[in-house]
Design a protein around this motif. Sequence first.
Motif, short mmCIF file in Angstrom:
data_model
loop_
_atom_site.label_atom_id
_atom_site.label_comp_id
_atom_site.label_asym_id
_atom_site.label_seq_id
_atom_site.Cartn_x
_atom_site.Cartn_y
_atom_site.Cartn_z
N ARG A 6 1.24 -1.10 -5.06
CA ARG A 6 2.06 -1.08 -6.06
C ARG A 6 2.46 -2.57 -6.08
O ARG A 6 2.89 -3.13 -5.08
N ALA A 7 2.39 -3.24 -7.23
CA ALA A 7 2.54 -4.62 -7.34
C ALA A 7 3.80 -4.71 -8.64
O ALA A 7 4.13 -3.86 -9.15
N GLN A 8 4.74 -5.55 -8.00
CA GLN A 8 5.91 -5.95 -9.08
C GLN A 8 5.87 -7.09 -9.87
O GLN A 8 5.42 -7.96 -9.54
N ASN A 9 5.96 -6.85 -11.33
CA ASN A 9 6.04 -7.83 -12.25
C ASN A 9 7.56 -8.10 -12.71
O ASN A 9 8.25 -7.06 -12.57
N VAL A 46 0.91 -1.16 -0.03
CA VAL A 46 0.02 -0.05 -0.09
C VAL A 46 0.90 1.30 0.22
O VAL A 46 1.70 1.48 0.83
N ILE A 47 0.59 2.20 -1.09
CA ILE A 47 1.41 3.37 -1.12
C ILE A 47 0.71 4.64 -0.93
O ILE A 47 1.31 5.42 -0.59
N LYS A 48 -0.62 4.59 -0.84
CA LYS A 48 -1.49 5.59 -0.68
C LYS A 48 -2.85 5.41 -0.25
O LYS A 48 -3.34 4.26 -0.82
N LYS A 49 -3.60 6.17 0.48
CA LYS A 49 -4.93 6.16 0.75
C LYS A 49 -5.71 7.11 0.27
O LYS A 49 -5.25 8.26 0.22
N THR A 77 -6.29 -1.06 6.25
CA THR A 77 -4.97 -1.01 5.91
C THR A 77 -4.25 0.39 6.16
O THR A 77 -4.92 1.26 6.55
N LYS A 78 -2.99 0.38 6.37
CA LYS A 78 -2.01 1.38 6.59
C LYS A 78 -1.11 1.55 5.44
O LYS A 78 -0.83 0.50 4.78
N VAL A 79 -0.64 2.76 5.23
CA VAL A 79 0.51 2.89 4.38
C VAL A 79 1.70 1.95 4.76
O VAL A 79 2.01 2.14 5.73
N GLY A 80 2.26 1.17 3.76
CA GLY A 80 3.35 0.41 4.15
C GLY A 80 2.85 -1.01 4.16
O GLY A 80 3.80 -1.98 4.34
N ASP A 81 1.50 -1.36 4.37
CA ASP A 81 1.25 -2.90 4.57
C ASP A 81 1.42 -3.79 3.39
O ASP A 81 1.22 -3.07 2.27
N ILE A 82 1.77 -4.74 3.49
CA ILE A 82 1.80 -5.92 2.50
C ILE A 82 0.42 -6.65 2.35
O ILE A 82 0.30 -7.16 3.42
N LYS A 85 3.62 -1.65 -11.10
CA LYS A 85 2.31 -1.26 -11.71
C LYS A 85 1.91 -0.79 -10.34
O LYS A 85 1.35 -1.82 -9.55
N ASP A 86 0.92 0.22 -10.22
CA ASP A 86 -0.04 0.72 -9.32
C ASP A 86 -1.35 0.42 -9.54
O ASP A 86 -1.69 0.77 -10.98
N ARG A 87 -1.90 -0.02 -8.93
CA ARG A 87 -3.36 -0.19 -9.12
C ARG A 87 -4.30 0.40 -7.88
O ARG A 87 -3.74 0.24 -6.62
N TRP A 88 -5.28 0.79 -8.15
CA TRP A 88 -6.18 1.05 -7.08
C TRP A 88 -7.28 -0.08 -6.54
O TRP A 88 -7.49 -0.80 -7.64
#
Length: 139
Positions: free
Chosen positions: A33-36, A18-21, A62-67, A51-54
């Motif tokens: 943000r997911a990594q391919n 998680v990078i943004k709420k 969730t909090k920013v930084g959670d996996i 790739k960033d997804r909403w």
Amino acid sequence: MAKMVGNRVTEMVRIGQVIKKNARGDLNLVKVRAQNMKIDRRLMMYFPSKKDRWCLDENNSTKVGDIVVMRHLERPVAREVFTKIGEIMFQVGNVRDPLTGRLCRGTEYVDETSRFQEQTRRGSSESVDNKKKSENKET
């Protein structure tokens, strides 16, 4: 979105951070943000691409930084929101050893009872310090 593998249906999932709420109206959204790994055909090597997804966060937990684990929605909620948060794999700030399940700080295990006592002691000493500061300001 489901994918056929042989004669069984598997659900597509991704893991990301998680990078943004953001809250849009009544939707609780988080940007994940997911990594391919993409292959370069010339070098025949894999390189990371992000790739960033909403995603829809139904419980707003969730909090920013959670996996987190992202799962596909049956119906997209908005034009760019077609995934939801399935579960939180690792919470930010709560590092646990995957084998023992105990909290750890670096390479050392944290004794949870002494940690709780330390937090309560800090809380009481901070309140005493705050009272002294407020008394000094008044005089």
